[in-house]
Design a protein around this motif. Structure first.
Motif, PDB file in Angstrom:
ATOM      1  N   ALA A  65      42.052  40.317  43.111  1.00 15.58           N
ATOM      2  CA  ALA A  65      40.655  39.600  42.493  1.00 15.58           C
ATOM      3  C   ALA A  65      39.655  38.973  43.267  1.00 15.58           C
ATOM      4  O   ALA A  65      40.104  38.573  44.794  1.00 15.58           O
ATOM      5  CB  ALA A  65      41.484  38.285  41.545  1.00 15.58           C
ATOM      6  N   SER A  80      39.149  41.050  38.454  1.00 10.68           N
ATOM      7  CA  SER A  80      40.440  41.618  38.789  1.00 10.68           C
ATOM      8  C   SER A  80      40.671  42.889  38.683  1.00 10.68           C
ATOM      9  O   SER A  80      39.904  43.625  38.004  1.00 10.68           O
ATOM     10  CB  SER A  80      41.471  40.622  38.489  1.00 10.68           C
ATOM     11  N   GLY A  93      45.848  39.842  36.164  1.00 12.66           N
ATOM     12  CA  GLY A  93      44.704  39.260  36.854  1.00 12.66           C
ATOM     13  C   GLY A  93      44.411  37.717  36.564  1.00 12.66           C
ATOM     14  O   GLY A  93      44.374  37.099  37.513  1.00 12.66           O
TER      15      GLY A  93
END
Length: 150
Positions: A65, A80, A93
């Motif tokens: 990310a 992400s 993410g």
């Protein structure tokens, strides 16, 4: 500025910038401690996170990310990439971002100046505080540069 509960950045902005389904499922993954690892590296005017998040498959997903944080702890942006079928800004993410919000300052304090590596010796409380302040100062400098460029 230090956020409540020692957060690195305000998670409310993360929630607002996330798909509602990814947010709720990512929050559940984070709460169940499915984020297995977290590394944080500075990269120009933002930060890069690398980690593994256990999903429904046997092997955990590798997740990365990028995020920007204002000196006041406001999350400016995040994105992400994940090995899962969704691929971008997925629940994995979100879970990695939540781990960073809650443990990012500690992870940064544990680094020995070489991104992604931890110091094998036990840091003193003064070392931890100095590293935390340096990380916060880097974030403030990046925000100042961004503001001046506008």
């Amino acid at each position: 500025m230090t956020l409540p509960n020692g957060l690195w950045f305000d998670t409310r902005a993360l929630e607002r910038q996330s798909d509602s389904g990814a947010w709720s499922r990512g929050l559940a993954l984070f709460r169940k401690q499915h984020v297995l690892s977290l590394d944080i590296d500075p990269d120009g005017d933002h930060w890069v996170l690398l980690g593994e998040v256990q999903g429904s498959l046997r092997e955990p997903y590798e997740v990365s990310a990028e995020l920007g944080i204002a000196p006041n702890g406001k999350l400016l942006f995040w994105e992400s990439d994940c090995e899962c079928p969704v691929g971008t800004n997925c629940k994995h993410g979100v879970a990695l971002m939540l781990k960073a919000a809650h443990q990012g300052l500690r992870v940064l304090a544990d680094t020995d100046g070489a991104p992604g590596h931890t110091d094998p010796s036990e840091p003193t409380p003064q070392d931890v505080e100095a590293r935390r302040q340096a990380a916060l100062a880097r974030t403030a400098d990046l925000a100042r540069i961004e503001a001046e460029s506008k």
